[in-house]
Design a protein around this motif. Sequence first.
Motif: not given
Length: 203
Positions: A45-51, A63-70, A74-81
């Motif tokens: 989901l980070h790969r979708l959220a980043h662009p 929202i995608l980042s939060l869904l990935g965390r859920i 609990g793996c919290d990857i900011h979409p800007g990373a």
Amino acid sequence: MSDVPGVRRTWRRLRADLRVVMERDPSVRSVTEACLASYLPALWLHRLAHPLYQHNHRVLARILSLLGRILSGGCDIHPGARIGSGLFIDHAAAVVIGEEAVIGADVTLFHQVTLGAVGWWRDSRRLPGERRHPTVGDGVVIGTGASVLGPVHIGDRSLVGAHCVITCDIPAGSRVSSPAGVVRPRSAPRPPLPTETHRKESA
């Protein structure tokens, strides 16, 4: 038909992610098990959220980042990373990767690792454009509970031991353990990771 190359590229990347799981998780014995690796929902989901984040669709990206965390527990990857190929996160629980973090290729993170900032009270005083989060080089391994804080650089193929707190640059090939500090160079060069071999063959 113009989308076919994109589909093929995505499929190759998914297969590479599953191969990484099978190579680095000794408890996984099949592709089906690899698909259930806890960190993969957060990574995919980070790969979708980043662009989306790069194109200023920040709310949808978050929202995608939060869904990935859920979904990952609990793996919290900011979409800007920015994350390179071959990332493996063992167990994934309580892993935090900040907005400006940069992760190289073939990096391994264990659970409860933080790639974060030193705190808003210091970051608010940084000049515009100054980084807040770390850069992790290729082939780095970061152990359980370790925290890498601030705009520091972890050199290629370094090993950061469990529960270390890193707030300064670490040279390439270093071994860091708490409380012993930095030991450099490592006793022997690490052999190429399997994912590196696959990447060279597919190039």
